[in-house]
Write a protein that holds these residues in place. Structure first.
Motif, PDB file in Angstrom:
ATOM      1  N   ALA A  82      -1.809  17.642  11.606  1.00 13.41           N
ATOM      2  CA  ALA A  82      -0.932  18.728  11.132  1.00 13.41           C
ATOM      3  C   ALA A  82      -0.674  18.615   9.624  1.00 13.41           C
ATOM      4  CB  ALA A  82       0.341  18.815  11.940  1.00 13.41           C
ATOM      5  N   SER A  83       0.074  19.577   9.105  1.00 12.92           N
ATOM      6  CA  SER A  83       0.234  19.668   7.640  1.00 12.92           C
ATOM      7  C   SER A  83       1.055  18.542   7.049  1.00 12.92           C
ATOM      8  CB  SER A  83       0.935  20.967   7.275  1.00 12.92           C
ATOM      9  OG  SER A  83       0.032  22.000   7.295  1.00 12.92           O
ATOM     10  N   GLN A  84       1.972  18.010   7.849  1.00 18.50           N
ATOM     11  CA  GLN A  84       2.827  16.968   7.274  1.00 18.50           C
ATOM     12  C   GLN A  84       1.977  15.768   6.838  1.00 18.50           C
ATOM     13  OE1 GLN A  84       6.066  17.595   6.588  1.00 18.50           O
ATOM     14  NE2 GLN A  84       5.982  15.701   5.419  1.00 18.50           N
ATOM     15  N   LEU A 139       0.620  16.598   3.558  1.00 17.03           N
ATOM     16  CA  LEU A 139       1.654  16.516   2.511  1.00 17.03           C
ATOM     17  C   LEU A 139       1.920  15.078   2.097  1.00 17.03           C
ATOM     18  CD1 LEU A 139       4.199  19.230   3.688  1.00 17.03           C
ATOM     19  CD2 LEU A 139       2.802  19.248   1.622  1.00 17.03           C
ATOM     20  N   TYR A 179      10.155  23.078   0.491  1.00 19.72           N
ATOM     21  CA  TYR A 179      10.127  22.459   1.828  1.00 19.72           C
ATOM     22  C   TYR A 179      10.558  20.991   1.768  1.00 19.72           C
ATOM     23  CZ  TYR A 179       8.116  20.424   6.067  1.00 19.72           C
ATOM     24  OH  TYR A 179       7.934  19.721   7.232  1.00 19.72           O
ATOM     25  N   TYR A 193       2.925  22.577  -6.420  1.00 20.40           N
ATOM     26  CA  TYR A 193       3.021  22.731  -4.969  1.00 20.40           C
ATOM     27  C   TYR A 193       3.773  24.027  -4.656  1.00 20.40           C
ATOM     28  CZ  TYR A 193       4.921  22.153  -0.262  1.00 20.40           C
ATOM     29  OH  TYR A 193       5.281  22.369   1.046  1.00 20.40           O
ATOM     30  N   ILE A 247       4.502  27.416  -1.641  1.00 21.60           N
ATOM     31  CA  ILE A 247       4.389  28.000  -0.288  1.00 21.60           C
ATOM     32  C   ILE A 247       4.512  29.514  -0.496  1.00 21.60           C
ATOM     33  CG2 ILE A 247       5.346  27.941   2.086  1.00 21.60           C
ATOM     34  CD1 ILE A 247       7.031  25.436   0.917  1.00 21.60           C
ATOM     35  N   ASN A 281       9.272  28.340   3.381  1.00 22.58           N
ATOM     36  CA  ASN A 281      10.305  27.527   3.995  1.00 22.58           C
ATOM     37  C   ASN A 281      11.019  26.830   2.847  1.00 22.58           C
ATOM     38  OD1 ASN A 281      11.869  25.764   5.404  1.00 22.58           O
ATOM     39  ND2 ASN A 281      10.192  24.686   6.424  1.00 22.58           N
ATOM     40  N   ASP A 296       0.498  25.460   0.340  1.00 23.29           N
ATOM     41  CA  ASP A 296       0.891  25.094   1.704  1.00 23.29           C
ATOM     42  C   ASP A 296       1.167  26.397   2.458  1.00 23.29           C
ATOM     43  OD1 ASP A 296       1.779  23.720   3.889  1.00 23.29           O
ATOM     44  OD2 ASP A 296       3.626  22.951   2.977  1.00 23.29           O
ATOM     45  N   PRO A 299       1.593  27.337   6.125  1.00 21.42           N
ATOM     46  CA  PRO A 299       1.714  27.294   7.597  1.00 21.42           C
ATOM     47  C   PRO A 299       2.113  28.639   8.214  1.00 21.42           C
ATOM     48  CG  PRO A 299       3.586  26.159   6.576  1.00 21.42           C
ATOM     49  CD  PRO A 299       2.643  26.528   5.461  1.00 21.42           C
ATOM     50  N   TYR A 300       2.702  29.529   7.391  1.00 21.95           N
ATOM     51  CA  TYR A 300       3.227  30.794   7.949  1.00 21.95           C
ATOM     52  C   TYR A 300       2.359  31.989   7.592  1.00 21.95           C
ATOM     53  CZ  TYR A 300       7.044  27.535   8.074  1.00 21.95           C
ATOM     54  OH  TYR A 300       7.777  26.411   8.302  1.00 21.95           O
ATOM     55  N   SER A 309       0.576  24.608  13.880  1.00 23.26           N
ATOM     56  CA  SER A 309       1.955  24.484  14.377  1.00 23.26           C
ATOM     57  C   SER A 309       2.642  25.820  14.594  1.00 23.26           C
ATOM     58  CB  SER A 309       2.791  23.640  13.417  1.00 23.26           C
ATOM     59  OG  SER A 309       2.376  22.307  13.501  1.00 23.26           O
ATOM     60  N   LYS A 310       2.434  26.788  13.693  1.00 22.93           N
ATOM     61  CA  LYS A 310       3.173  28.038  13.827  1.00 22.93           C
ATOM     62  C   LYS A 310       2.315  29.164  14.394  1.00 22.93           C
ATOM     63  CE  LYS A 310       6.804  25.992  12.139  1.00 22.93           C
ATOM     64  NZ  LYS A 310       6.463  24.896  11.330  1.00 22.93           N
ATOM     65  N   ARG A 314      -0.048  19.066  17.011  1.00 25.38           N
ATOM     66  CA  ARG A 314      -0.104  18.210  15.815  1.00 25.38           C
ATOM     67  C   ARG A 314      -1.495  18.237  15.169  1.00 25.38           C
ATOM     68  NH1 ARG A 314       3.355  19.098  13.968  1.00 25.38           N
ATOM     69  NH2 ARG A 314       3.529  17.393  12.498  1.00 25.38           N
TER      70      ARG A 314
HETATM   71  C1  LIG Z   1       6.083  24.592   4.371  1.00 19.19           C
HETATM   72  C2  LIG Z   1       5.750  23.618   5.449  1.00 19.19           C
HETATM   73  N1  LIG Z   1       4.741  22.768   5.274  1.00 19.19           N
HETATM   74  C3  LIG Z   1       4.398  21.885   6.217  1.00 19.19           C
HETATM   75  C4  LIG Z   1       5.079  21.805   7.416  1.00 19.19           C
HETATM   76  C5  LIG Z   1       4.669  20.776   8.413  1.00 19.19           C
HETATM   77  O1  LIG Z   1       4.178  21.359   9.561  1.00 19.19           O
HETATM   78  P1  LIG Z   1       3.252  20.613  10.588  1.00 19.19           P
HETATM   79  O2  LIG Z   1       3.209  19.161  10.253  1.00 19.19           O
HETATM   80  O3  LIG Z   1       3.864  20.868  11.921  1.00 19.19           O
HETATM   81  O4  LIG Z   1       1.918  21.254  10.447  1.00 19.19           O
HETATM   82  C6  LIG Z   1       6.141  22.682   7.655  1.00 19.19           C
HETATM   83  C7  LIG Z   1       6.903  22.617   8.904  1.00 19.19           C
HETATM   84  O5  LIG Z   1       7.839  23.309   9.168  1.00 19.19           O
HETATM   85  C8  LIG Z   1       6.485  23.615   6.643  1.00 19.19           C
HETATM   86  O6  LIG Z   1       7.491  24.491   6.789  1.00 19.19           O
END
Ligand SMILES: Cc1ncc(COP(=O)(O)O)c(C=O)c1O
Length: 424
Positions: free
Chosen positions: A102-104, A107, A128, A177, A179, A184, A212, A214-215, A248-249, A256
């Motif tokens: 996943a994205s975290q 990051l 974020y 960085y 979004i 978020n 980034d 995710p949405y 994730s979204k 994950r």
């Molecule tokens: C802007 C942003 N980046 C990354 C994530 C991480 O998401 P995930 O690890 O579930 O892909 C989130 C989760 O809410 C987010 O809002």
């Protein structure tokens, strides 16, 4: 007695607990209506289809799925993602992709390869919290740039000014960085003009952009905008954008699973970084997602998710309009996608102090200050509209309005009593 603080690394001592995760624990009591978490509506999860895809993995290639895999990621999944990205207007091949947990994870890996202690990342203010947390763990710093006055991207004059000053002060600035799609925490979406201006800025100063997103696919109103990744490809194709994506979204966060899109040299550096973290992303899940993506049903899931969230967002805005006090210093964003909106309250309300009262009224939000690397604003909150039912949204907003009104009344009363002559 062993004094652990002296043994932990500087990086570990620099790590900060996520306010959101801590808050989520507090708000998990069943009677609380929580607008705090960033949870998708579980009704959007395609349970049956995912079940069938998992069964197929066991019948078709269980032994491969249960084995170690390559760090770059499963070839079948990467082939499916190349097609997914093509539909977004991105011209990429498998060498531009790295599958992540996943994205975290992305990051965390990006500062891992770019940030030395004290290095800067330019970011939106607010941004974020998970990105702030990851950067802090590598002792990086953030140069926060506020949104411009009509909430469309960064204030470019401020960016130019702060960047020039930071460079003159000797700062090492590594990347930007952002979004840009339904951010978020604010829910803001950048216009084409704001996106192009950022790419031009990055070209001018030779900076990378981490986008980034995710949405991105969760747009339920307004006009589609090209990604910053696509704009770089269309403008000078310098390969300066690192795109972060996740299931994730658009599917289910419990999966994950996410992916990074970037030029191959960056992918290869990230591969080495990831090897030290987890060798490879969960192989079974990669095969499972490849099976699921092959059905093409994800596009229907995204469409239904957008429809559901449009309805919930509209209802949330309607309830806010109905129940919150009408004042020029109390307003909220009206997102065209994503999961969140941002409420700014009068300056005299501190949402960190107010959260205790809100939880006592059985409603929760995330304090706005969590989304600032430094110099936080204290009078805002992030509200999630994807998870709660409409009944909960109505009751939750009513409770929230009660708490906010009580703060305003207490402030007005305090002001009057301070103004009153002594001894009265
Ligand atoms: C802007 C942003 N980046 C990354 C994530 C991480 O998401 P995930 O690890 O579930 O892909 C989130 C989760 O809410 C987010 O809002």
């Amino acid at each position: 007695m062993l004094y652990l603080e002296s043994l932990y690394s500087k990086n570990a001592n620099n790590m900060k607990k996520s306010v959101i995760r801590e808050l989520l624990k507090l708000t998990q009591q069943p009677e609380i209506i929580s607008f705090a978490g960033g949870l998708p509506d579980p009704d959007t999860f395609p349970v049956e289809d995912l079940h069938q895809a998992a069964d197929l993995v066991f019948t078709k290639h269980a032994r491969v799925a249960l084995q170690y895999g390559t760090t770059e990621g499963d070839n079948e999944l990467r082939a499916e993602l190349v097609k997914f990205e093509e539909r977004q207007g991105h011209k990429i091949g498998p060498d531009n992709l790295l599958i992540t947990s996943a994205s975290q994870q992305a990051l965390d890996m990006i500062p891992k390869i770019f940030i030395d202690p004290g290095d800067y990342v330019i970011a939106e203010r607010p941004t974020y919290v998970g990105a702030i947390q990851a950067l802090q763990s590598y002792q990086g710093r953030m140069l926060g740039i506020p949104a411009c006055c009509d909430n469309d991207g960064m204030d470019m004059d401020e960016l130019e000014k702060r960047y020039t000053k930071a460079k003159a002060d000797g700062a090492s600035i590594k990347y930007i960085y952002v979004i840009p799609d339904f951010q978020n925490p604010s829910g803001i979406c950048w216009s084409l003009q704001a996106r192009k201006a950022l790419v031009a800025f990055a070209y001018k100063y030779d900076l990378l952009i981490v986008e980034d997103a995710p949405y991105r696919e969760i747009r339920f109103l307004g006009e589609h905008q090209p990604s910053i990744y696509q704009l770089d490809q269309e403008m000078e194709n310098r390969g300066i954008v690192i795109g972060l994506k996740t299931f994730s979204k658009i599917l289910a966060p419990g999966v994950r699973m996410g992916w990074i899109v970037a030029r191959p040299e960056i992918i290869q550096k990230l591969v080495v970084a990831k090897q030290a973290v987890d060798l490879c992303t969960n192989v079974f899940s990669q095969k499972w997602l490849a099976e699921y993506l092959r059905t093409g049903k994800i596009y229907e899931v995204i469409k239904n998710t957008c429809n559901l969230y449009r309805d919930k967002r509209n209802f949330m805005c309607e309830m806010l309009e109905k129940h919150l006090p009408k004042r020029s210093d109390l307003f909220w964003t009206k997102p065209e996608g994503g999961l969140f909106l941002w409420i700014a309250l009068p300056k005299f309300i501190n949402t960190e102090e107010m959260i205790v009262k809100a939880v006592a009224e059985k409603v929760a939000y995330v304090v706005g200050s969590a989304f600032y690397f430094d110099e936080p604003e204290h009078n805002a909150m992030r509200i999630n509209f994807s998870y709660s039912s409409k009944t909960q949204i109505e009751e939750g907003v009513r409770r929230l309005a009660r708490v906010i009104k009580a703060e305003i009344v207490a402030h007005e009363a305090g002001r009057h009593s301070v103004a009153a002559p002594e001894g009265v």
